[in-house]
Write a protein that holds these residues in place. Structure first.
Motif, short mmCIF file in Angstrom:
data_model
loop_
_atom_site.label_atom_id
_atom_site.label_comp_id
_atom_site.label_asym_id
_atom_site.label_seq_id
_atom_site.Cartn_x
_atom_site.Cartn_y
_atom_site.Cartn_z
N HIS A 27 0.72 -1.29 -0.27
CA HIS A 27 -0.04 -0.07 0.13
C HIS A 27 0.74 1.40 -0.02
O HIS A 27 1.92 1.61 0.73
CB HIS A 27 -0.86 0.09 1.21
CG HIS A 27 -2.18 -0.81 1.09
ND1 HIS A 27 -3.46 -0.17 0.50
CD2 HIS A 27 -2.30 -2.17 1.18
CE1 HIS A 27 -4.15 -1.61 0.68
NE2 HIS A 27 -3.48 -2.61 0.57
N GLN A 29 -0.87 4.34 -0.42
CA GLN A 29 -1.75 5.33 0.35
C GLN A 29 -2.68 4.73 1.55
O GLN A 29 -3.44 3.85 1.12
CB GLN A 29 -2.36 6.03 -0.71
CG GLN A 29 -3.68 6.91 -0.20
CD GLN A 29 -3.14 8.05 0.30
OE1 GLN A 29 -1.80 8.85 -0.09
NE2 GLN A 29 -3.83 8.72 1.36
N ALA A 30 -2.64 5.32 2.41
CA ALA A 30 -3.76 4.57 3.54
C ALA A 30 -4.98 4.98 3.08
O ALA A 30 -5.16 5.75 2.45
CB ALA A 30 -3.34 5.25 4.99
N ALA A 31 -5.94 4.19 3.87
CA ALA A 31 -7.43 4.48 3.44
C ALA A 31 -8.06 5.41 4.02
O ALA A 31 -9.32 5.55 3.83
CB ALA A 31 -7.89 2.84 3.65
N GLU A 32 -7.40 6.24 5.09
CA GLU A 32 -7.92 7.55 5.55
C GLU A 32 -8.53 8.38 4.79
O GLU A 32 -7.82 8.77 3.71
CB GLU A 32 -7.07 7.98 6.74
CG GLU A 32 -7.66 8.91 7.44
CD GLU A 32 -6.51 9.40 8.47
OE1 GLU A 32 -7.03 10.52 9.30
OE2 GLU A 32 -5.62 8.91 8.62
N ARG A 33 -9.83 8.66 4.94
CA ARG A 33 -10.46 9.86 3.88
C ARG A 33 -9.60 10.96 4.09
O ARG A 33 -9.75 11.53 5.39
CB ARG A 33 -11.67 9.75 4.07
CG ARG A 33 -12.67 8.45 3.83
CD ARG A 33 -14.07 8.60 4.27
NE ARG A 33 -14.83 7.35 4.23
CZ ARG A 33 -15.95 7.51 4.52
NH1 ARG A 33 -16.78 8.36 4.88
NH2 ARG A 33 -16.68 6.07 4.53
N ASP A 142 -14.84 5.57 0.56
CA ASP A 142 -13.44 5.25 0.59
C ASP A 142 -12.85 5.01 -0.42
O ASP A 142 -13.22 4.26 -1.23
CB ASP A 142 -13.10 4.03 1.66
CG ASP A 142 -13.68 4.05 3.16
OD1 ASP A 142 -12.91 5.38 3.75
OD2 ASP A 142 -13.95 3.35 3.84
N ASP A 144 -8.70 3.90 -2.11
CA ASP A 144 -7.38 3.63 -1.68
C ASP A 144 -6.60 3.33 -2.91
O ASP A 144 -7.18 2.54 -4.04
CB ASP A 144 -7.61 2.51 -0.72
CG ASP A 144 -5.97 1.92 -0.27
OD1 ASP A 144 -5.49 2.67 0.42
OD2 ASP A 144 -5.63 0.67 -0.85
N SER A 146 -3.00 1.10 -4.20
CA SER A 146 -1.87 0.32 -3.90
C SER A 146 -1.26 -0.08 -5.06
O SER A 146 -1.61 0.02 -6.08
CB SER A 146 -2.60 -0.92 -3.03
OG SER A 146 -3.34 -1.58 -3.61
N ALA A 247 -7.88 9.69 -3.07
CA ALA A 247 -6.58 9.19 -2.78
C ALA A 247 -5.56 9.67 -3.51
O ALA A 247 -5.58 10.34 -4.67
CB ALA A 247 -6.64 7.64 -2.43
#
Length: 253
Positions: A27, A29-33, A142, A144, A146, A247
């Protein structure tokens, strides 16, 4: 403001662990919005734009903001050609102009596809972003990004409802460039530009269900190695609307 495999013997458990390591994507980019997406329409030929360019550079340092600079070409006649400008960037701004029912101008910022603000108006832009950071679900879906081996994966979450025409848009950009301007209204100035959009394209549609897209990493690398993904609604006329999720890559590939 200006208007206009090797063969080896291992236990079953070790083999299972090995397979998991191989297939789980790395990954980026983290999945945090993020709290918001800030799109700046700017030009090297516009004397009003440097303060907005500086503000975008500041926003580009924030982990919770997707900040993108679209250089437009319609001020090139003023004595300095912005070589980072593209007709496609100008067309995206004009489409936003139709959405907001107003003339285009520079510097113009669009926050989350829903509100336009003069690009140098710091307090208004920060207030618009902070609506998301305060938990008001500015970006409700969300998204994401990866990467694994030769592929890039875009994962989009599910939602109870979804606009009829929602695009998955990949925006390619260069993270940084300093330009010495030798003509036009900003003659003699050296300006640092951040997250300079080079191209963008719709790569799929989203209908409210969780989904995953696989894209060739080689194409990403050719276009600069940095990208953002925007989940954006469009109306029946193809005009851009609300950005529902986003993202960006944290590093180049």
């Amino acid at each position: 403001m200006r208007t206009f495999p090797a063969r080896i013997h291992v236990s079953a458990m070790k083999l299972t662990i090995l397979l998991l390591v191989l297939i789980i994507p790395f990954h980026i980019q983290a999945a945090e919005r993020p709290a918001g997406v800030v799109e700046l329409f700017t030009s090297q030929g516009c004397s009003s734009c440097p303060p907005a360019d500086a503000l975008l550079a500041e926003l580009a340092e924030r982990d919770d903001v997707v900040a993108l600079a679209y250089h437009v070409d319609y001020w090139d006649y003023l004595g300095w050609k912005d070589e980072m400008a593209t007709p496609e960037n100008s067309a995206r701004q004009r489409a936003y102009g139709e959405t907001f029912d107003r003339s285009v101008y520079t510097p113009q910022v669009v926050v989350n596809g829903q509100r336009d603000i003069v690009g140098s108006h710091r307090k208004e832009i920060y207030a618009a972003i902070d609506k998301g950071s305060e938990g008001n679900a500015a970006l409700p879906v969300d998204v994401d990004i990866s990467s694994s081996n030769g592929s890039v994966f875009v994962n989009v979450g599910a939602a109870e409802t979804a606009p009829a025409d929602t695009h998955i848009v990949v925006v390619y950009y260069k993270p940084r460039r300093v330009v010495s301007i030798r003509g036009g209204e900003n003659r003699g100035r050296s300006i640092e530009y951040r997250n300079i959009v080079t191209s963008f394209q719709t790569v799929g549609m989203w209908h409210g269900k969780a989904m995953r897209l696989e894209l060739p990493k080689s194409e990403m690398v050719k276009k600069g190695g940095h990208c953002a993904v925007l989940l954006q609604s469009f109306d029946a006329e193809g005009r851009p609307g609300a950005i529902l999720g986003a993202a960006r890559t944290a590093e180049s590939w």
